[in-house]
Design a protein around this motif. Structure first.
Motif, PDB file in Angstrom:
ATOM      1  N   PHE A 183       4.452  28.695  -6.626  1.00  0.00           N
ATOM      2  CA  PHE A 183       4.324  28.728  -5.171  1.00  0.00           C
ATOM      3  C   PHE A 183       4.239  27.313  -4.599  1.00  0.00           C
ATOM      4  CE2 PHE A 183       1.603  28.742  -1.389  1.00  0.00           C
ATOM      5  CZ  PHE A 183       2.406  29.484  -0.536  1.00  0.00           C
ATOM      6  N   MET A 184       3.395  26.476  -5.188  1.00  0.00           N
ATOM      7  CA  MET A 184       3.239  25.105  -4.683  1.00  0.00           C
ATOM      8  C   MET A 184       4.529  24.312  -4.817  1.00  0.00           C
ATOM      9  SD  MET A 184       0.250  24.815  -3.490  1.00  0.00           S
ATOM     10  CE  MET A 184      -1.191  25.800  -3.516  1.00  0.00           C
ATOM     11  N   SER A 185       5.222  24.473  -5.926  1.00  0.00           N
ATOM     12  CA  SER A 185       6.472  23.747  -6.142  1.00  0.00           C
ATOM     13  C   SER A 185       7.552  24.199  -5.168  1.00  0.00           C
ATOM     14  CB  SER A 185       6.958  23.927  -7.576  1.00  0.00           C
ATOM     15  OG  SER A 185       6.018  23.401  -8.473  1.00  0.00           O
ATOM     16  N   LEU A 186       7.688  25.523  -5.000  1.00  0.00           N
ATOM     17  CA  LEU A 186       8.684  26.027  -4.055  1.00  0.00           C
ATOM     18  C   LEU A 186       8.368  25.615  -2.625  1.00  0.00           C
ATOM     19  CD1 LEU A 186       9.403  29.615  -5.410  1.00  0.00           C
ATOM     20  CD2 LEU A 186      10.956  27.651  -5.384  1.00  0.00           C
ATOM     21  N   LEU A 187       7.098  25.631  -2.277  1.00  0.00           N
ATOM     22  CA  LEU A 187       6.707  25.220  -0.930  1.00  0.00           C
ATOM     23  C   LEU A 187       7.023  23.748  -0.697  1.00  0.00           C
ATOM     24  CD1 LEU A 187       5.414  25.970   1.746  1.00  0.00           C
ATOM     25  CD2 LEU A 187       3.180  25.506   0.734  1.00  0.00           C
ATOM     26  N   GLU A 188       6.729  22.913  -1.679  1.00  0.00           N
ATOM     27  CA  GLU A 188       7.026  21.495  -1.524  1.00  0.00           C
ATOM     28  C   GLU A 188       8.530  21.240  -1.495  1.00  0.00           C
ATOM     29  OE1 GLU A 188       5.503  17.138  -2.969  1.00  0.00           O
ATOM     30  OE2 GLU A 188       4.664  18.926  -3.898  1.00  0.00           O
TER      31      GLU A 188
ATOM     32  N   MET B 270       0.834  -1.183   0.000  1.00  0.00           N
ATOM     33  CA  MET B 270       0.000   0.000   0.000  1.00  0.00           C
ATOM     34  C   MET B 270       0.880   1.249   0.000  1.00  0.00           C
ATOM     35  SD  MET B 270      -2.998   0.883   2.616  1.00  0.00           S
ATOM     36  CE  MET B 270      -3.851   2.388   2.538  1.00  0.00           C
ATOM     37  N   MET B 271       0.459   2.246  -0.727  1.00  0.00           N
ATOM     38  CA  MET B 271       1.213   3.477  -0.861  1.00  0.00           C
ATOM     39  C   MET B 271       1.049   4.327   0.396  1.00  0.00           C
ATOM     40  SD  MET B 271       0.896   6.326  -3.860  1.00  0.00           S
ATOM     41  CE  MET B 271      -0.778   6.762  -3.449  1.00  0.00           C
ATOM     42  N   LYS B 272       2.173   4.878   0.888  1.00  0.00           N
ATOM     43  CA  LYS B 272       2.124   5.736   2.057  1.00  0.00           C
ATOM     44  C   LYS B 272       1.881   7.175   1.616  1.00  0.00           C
ATOM     45  CE  LYS B 272       4.486   7.135   6.135  1.00  0.00           C
ATOM     46  NZ  LYS B 272       5.663   7.327   6.874  1.00  0.00           N
ATOM     47  N   TRP B 273       0.900   7.817   2.218  1.00  0.00           N
ATOM     48  CA  TRP B 273       0.548   9.189   1.879  1.00  0.00           C
ATOM     49  C   TRP B 273       1.484  10.144   2.606  1.00  0.00           C
ATOM     50  CZ3 TRP B 273      -2.388  11.704  -1.504  1.00  0.00           C
ATOM     51  CH2 TRP B 273      -2.694  13.032  -1.256  1.00  0.00           C
ATOM     52  N   ARG B 274       2.132  11.012   1.853  1.00  0.00           N
ATOM     53  CA  ARG B 274       2.976  12.050   2.449  1.00  0.00           C
ATOM     54  C   ARG B 274       2.117  13.297   2.664  1.00  0.00           C
ATOM     55  NH1 ARG B 274       6.661  14.535  -0.465  1.00  0.00           N
ATOM     56  NH2 ARG B 274       5.393  14.648  -2.053  1.00  0.00           N
ATOM     57  N   SER B 275       2.374  14.028   3.720  1.00  0.00           N
ATOM     58  CA  SER B 275       1.581  15.231   3.968  1.00  0.00           C
ATOM     59  C   SER B 275       1.805  16.272   2.870  1.00  0.00           C
ATOM     60  CB  SER B 275       1.917  15.812   5.338  1.00  0.00           C
ATOM     61  OG  SER B 275       3.290  16.139   5.413  1.00  0.00           O
ATOM     62  N   GLU B 276       2.972  16.266   2.239  1.00  0.00           N
ATOM     63  CA  GLU B 276       3.259  17.206   1.165  1.00  0.00           C
ATOM     64  C   GLU B 276       2.510  16.873  -0.124  1.00  0.00           C
ATOM     65  OE1 GLU B 276       5.663  15.519   2.770  1.00  0.00           O
ATOM     66  OE2 GLU B 276       6.607  17.048   4.009  1.00  0.00           O
ATOM     67  N   SER B 277       1.942  15.689  -0.202  1.00  0.00           N
ATOM     68  CA  SER B 277       1.208  15.295  -1.407  1.00  0.00           C
ATOM     69  C   SER B 277      -0.035  16.144  -1.634  1.00  0.00           C
ATOM     70  CB  SER B 277       0.817  13.822  -1.338  1.00  0.00           C
ATOM     71  OG  SER B 277       1.961  13.015  -1.414  1.00  0.00           O
ATOM     72  N   ALA B 278      -0.522  16.793  -0.592  1.00  0.00           N
ATOM     73  CA  ALA B 278      -1.671  17.685  -0.764  1.00  0.00           C
ATOM     74  C   ALA B 278      -1.327  18.810  -1.738  1.00  0.00           C
ATOM     75  CB  ALA B 278      -2.104  18.253   0.576  1.00  0.00           C
ATOM     76  N   LEU B 279      -0.082  19.253  -1.721  1.00  0.00           N
ATOM     77  CA  LEU B 279       0.346  20.298  -2.658  1.00  0.00           C
ATOM     78  C   LEU B 279       0.317  19.783  -4.097  1.00  0.00           C
ATOM     79  CD1 LEU B 279       3.295  21.705  -0.559  1.00  0.00           C
ATOM     80  CD2 LEU B 279       1.040  22.737  -0.881  1.00  0.00           C
ATOM     81  N   ASP B 280       0.638  18.509  -4.284  1.00  0.00           N
ATOM     82  CA  ASP B 280       0.555  17.922  -5.621  1.00  0.00           C
ATOM     83  C   ASP B 280      -0.894  17.812  -6.080  1.00  0.00           C
ATOM     84  OD1 ASP B 280       3.347  17.519  -6.088  1.00  0.00           O
ATOM     85  OD2 ASP B 280       3.259  15.889  -4.620  1.00  0.00           O
ATOM     86  N   VAL B 281      -1.798  17.571  -5.156  1.00  0.00           N
ATOM     87  CA  VAL B 281      -3.221  17.532  -5.500  1.00  0.00           C
ATOM     88  C   VAL B 281      -3.675  18.928  -5.939  1.00  0.00           C
ATOM     89  CG1 VAL B 281      -5.545  17.141  -4.589  1.00  0.00           C
ATOM     90  CG2 VAL B 281      -3.703  15.566  -4.004  1.00  0.00           C
ATOM     91  N   TYR B 282      -3.205  19.965  -5.240  1.00  0.00           N
ATOM     92  CA  TYR B 282      -3.544  21.333  -5.648  1.00  0.00           C
ATOM     93  C   TYR B 282      -2.983  21.645  -7.036  1.00  0.00           C
ATOM     94  CZ  TYR B 282      -4.776  22.042  -0.741  1.00  0.00           C
ATOM     95  OH  TYR B 282      -5.331  21.931   0.500  1.00  0.00           O
ATOM     96  N   ASN B 283      -1.771  21.196  -7.298  1.00  0.00           N
ATOM     97  CA  ASN B 283      -1.199  21.384  -8.638  1.00  0.00           C
ATOM     98  C   ASN B 283      -2.017  20.634  -9.680  1.00  0.00           C
ATOM     99  OD1 ASN B 283       0.887  23.200  -8.521  1.00  0.00           O
ATOM    100  ND2 ASN B 283       2.450  21.679  -8.129  1.00  0.00           N
ATOM    101  N   LEU B 284      -2.534  19.481  -9.317  1.00  0.00           N
ATOM    102  CA  LEU B 284      -3.378  18.713 -10.237  1.00  0.00           C
ATOM    103  C   LEU B 284      -4.664  19.481 -10.559  1.00  0.00           C
ATOM    104  CD1 LEU B 284      -3.598  16.053 -11.774  1.00  0.00           C
ATOM    105  CD2 LEU B 284      -4.644  15.055  -9.744  1.00  0.00           C
ATOM    106  N   VAL B 285      -5.226  20.143  -9.570  1.00  0.00           N
ATOM    107  CA  VAL B 285      -6.430  20.957  -9.805  1.00  0.00           C
ATOM    108  C   VAL B 285      -6.111  22.114 -10.755  1.00  0.00           C
ATOM    109  CG1 VAL B 285      -8.096  22.509  -8.687  1.00  0.00           C
ATOM    110  CG2 VAL B 285      -7.522  20.315  -7.622  1.00  0.00           C
ATOM    111  N   VAL B 286      -4.962  22.757 -10.554  1.00  0.00           N
ATOM    112  CA  VAL B 286      -4.539  23.828 -11.463  1.00  0.00           C
ATOM    113  C   VAL B 286      -4.379  23.275 -12.877  1.00  0.00           C
ATOM    114  CG1 VAL B 286      -2.674  25.446 -12.008  1.00  0.00           C
ATOM    115  CG2 VAL B 286      -3.461  25.203  -9.660  1.00  0.00           C
TER     116      VAL B 286
END
Length: 125
Positions: free
Chosen positions: A99-104, A1-17
């Motif tokens: 912003f999302m990339s730099l934050l991550e 099973m894949m482990k969810w990283r807390s920083e992955s939320a930023l990738d989800v936001y990038n996906l929405v963009v």
């Protein structure tokens, strides 16, 4: 099973963009063909990289997202977008992606270089 990283939320936001970038040519019907192609290609690259980062994170994915964000900001002038709204949308989307990339990237750097293990090393000296 894949482990969810807390920083992955930023990738989800990038996906929405990226989804908005892919839909942008339909939102801006009067945008010139260069703008439509640019927004679609940039959206596709960001979507693929965001999905890849969610599944298996690597720092290079964020660096490429950062470069695509910079391209989104510069492309209206380089490609000569004729439509003002498409131009503003591209600049805003690029700013969000940057912003999302730099934050991550910062969170990953902090976790690896300034995290709990780094604090134990500095306490010994």
């Amino acid at each position: 099973m894949m482990k969810w990283r807390s920083e992955s939320a930023l990738d989800v936001y990038n996906l929405v963009v990226a989804i908005f970038l892919l839909a942008a040519p339909w939102m801006f019907v009067r945008a010139n063909p260069a703008a439509a192609i640019d927004l679609r290609l940039s959206g596709a690259v960001i979507a693929v990289l965001s999905l890849a980062a969610i599944v298996a994170f690597s720092v290079w994915e964020e660096w490429i997202n950062l470069a695509v964000g910079c391209w989104l900001i510069a492309s209206p002038w380089l490609l000569g977008f004729a439509h003002g709204r498409a131009m503003h949308f591209s600049i805003a989307a690029g700013g969000v992606v940057i912003f999302m990339s730099l934050l991550e990237l910062w969170l990953e750097y902090e976790k690896t270089h300034l995290g709990p293990a780094a604090s134990h090393v500095t306490e010994r000296h």
